[in-house]
Design a protein around this motif. Structure first.
Motif, PDB file in Angstrom:
ATOM      1  N   LEU A  37       0.821  -1.216   0.000  1.00 47.53           N
ATOM      2  CA  LEU A  37       0.000   0.000   0.000  1.00 47.53           C
ATOM      3  C   LEU A  37       0.853   1.262   0.000  1.00 47.53           C
ATOM      4  O   LEU A  37       0.475   2.273  -0.607  1.00 47.53           O
ATOM      5  N   CYS A  38       1.992   1.210   0.673  1.00 49.00           N
ATOM      6  CA  CYS A  38       2.921   2.365   0.632  1.00 49.00           C
ATOM      7  C   CYS A  38       3.369   2.638  -0.790  1.00 49.00           C
ATOM      8  O   CYS A  38       3.456   3.798  -1.224  1.00 49.00           O
ATOM      9  N   THR A  39       3.644   1.564  -1.537  1.00 51.51           N
ATOM     10  CA  THR A  39       4.039   1.714  -2.939  1.00 51.51           C
ATOM     11  C   THR A  39       2.872   2.215  -3.788  1.00 51.51           C
ATOM     12  O   THR A  39       3.040   3.058  -4.669  1.00 51.51           O
ATOM     13  N   VAL A  40       1.673   1.697  -3.514  1.00 51.92           N
ATOM     14  CA  VAL A  40       0.478   2.086  -4.282  1.00 51.92           C
ATOM     15  C   VAL A  40       0.230   3.587  -4.173  1.00 51.92           C
ATOM     16  O   VAL A  40      -0.053   4.256  -5.177  1.00 51.92           O
ATOM     17  N   PHE A  41       0.349   4.144  -2.971  1.00 49.67           N
ATOM     18  CA  PHE A  41       0.068   5.563  -2.773  1.00 49.67           C
ATOM     19  C   PHE A  41       1.151   6.469  -3.356  1.00 49.67           C
ATOM     20  O   PHE A  41       0.986   7.692  -3.386  1.00 49.67           O
TER      21      PHE A  41
END
Length: 296
Positions: free
Chosen positions: A203-207
């Motif tokens: 999720l850190c990468t997605v954002f």
């Protein structure tokens, strides 16, 4: 709640039928459609197979109890059911971890996705999940067989599970309790920790993705995975800890009802969630059921 057995059996039977048909259809779709021969869908079809096996190991006998009052089960049949229930549960937990790893690699290392998750690696992950589950769950057989049983022979559940069988013994079951807790914390518990870590990094990468379309697509896929994970672990751990620590505070019929629903609700909802949330599966289903027009 014997007076309500017939009424309780109707939704359970309906959910079981939907679970079997939905998961078998999902397996068929993944195996026959070349465009779905990707790691994510292969893991998904393995999860669907595990769901069919879990519900089939429990629901037919459950319905026999509700419909025909067939409450008798031999000791070794009970032990066999106990083994397969725990074996499939631990295997499903490993599959969910593998699916979390798949999303992590796909989103964080998209250019290396096909080189990291090759067919050989997927096969090894599947083999490791099965072997791990067998090693963890096989001792349950010996742990219940070694106990001395001297009269009580009624399990307060619709299916056999480790502590339900162990509590029938008039023997010391501390070893069973300790081993059960150890297995729950060190196998399934660690799976949950690694799944949380994987989705946190994902999720850190997605954002950080600039494109809103790509970000929404990634969040949509992760969202379906997280829904399935919550449905799988929440009732399972409720039943697990209630059986050990909450037997005096939680009403008995609530505990039994949650345990019954656990083996049919997640298997029923998994193919529905992935069918609704995954565009590739939606497209294949629409294509499969769209009539082909012929021009003369």
């Amino acid at each position: 709640m014997e007076d309500f057995h017939t009424w309780i059996s109707i939704p359970i039977c309906s959910m079981y039928i939907v679970a079997v048909i939905g998961n078998i259809f999902l397996i068929f779709l993944v195996m026959t459609e070349r465009s779905l021969q990707e790691p994510m869908y292969l893991f998904l079809s393995t999860l669907a197979l595990a769901d069919v096996l879990l519900s089939t190991a429990t629901v037919p006998k459950m319905l026999a109890i509700f419909w025909f009052h067939s409450t008798y089960i031999s000791f070794w049949s009970c032990v066999s059911q106990m083994f397969f229930i725990h074996f499939i549960f631990v295997s499903e937990s490993a599959i969910l971890l593998a699916m979390a790893l798949d999303r992590y690699v796909a989103i964080c290392y998209p250019l290396r996705y096909t080189t990291i998750l090759t067919s050989s690696v997927i096969g090894k992950i599947g083999t490791a999940a099965v072997v791990r589950s067998f090693i963890i769950c096989f001792p349950f057989i010996f742990l219940v067989h070694r106990l001395i049983y001297c009269g009580r022979n009624i399990i307060p559940h619709s299916y056999c599970e480790h502590m339900g069988v162990a509590r029938l013994a008039c023997d010391d079951i501390n070893v069973n309790i300790i081993y059960g807790l150890t297995v729950a914390l060190l196998s399934t518990g660690l799976d949950i920790v690694f799944i949380i870590m994987s989705y946190t990094m994902t999720l850190c990468t997605v954002f950080q993705i600039a494109s809103w379309t790509s970000r929404f697509k990634a969040l949509n896929t992760c969202g379906s995975h997280i829904c399935v994970i919550l449905m799988f672990y929440a009732p399972a751990f409720f039943s697990f800890f209630a059986h050990r620590f909450g037997s005096k505070t939680i009403p008995h019929h609530i505990h039994i009802l949650v345990a019954n629903l656990y083996v049919v609700v997640p298997p029923m909802l998994n193919p529905i969630i992935y069918g609704v949330k995954t565009k590739q599966i939606q497209d294949r289903v629409i294509l499969l059921f769209t009539p082909i027009s012929t021009c003369w």
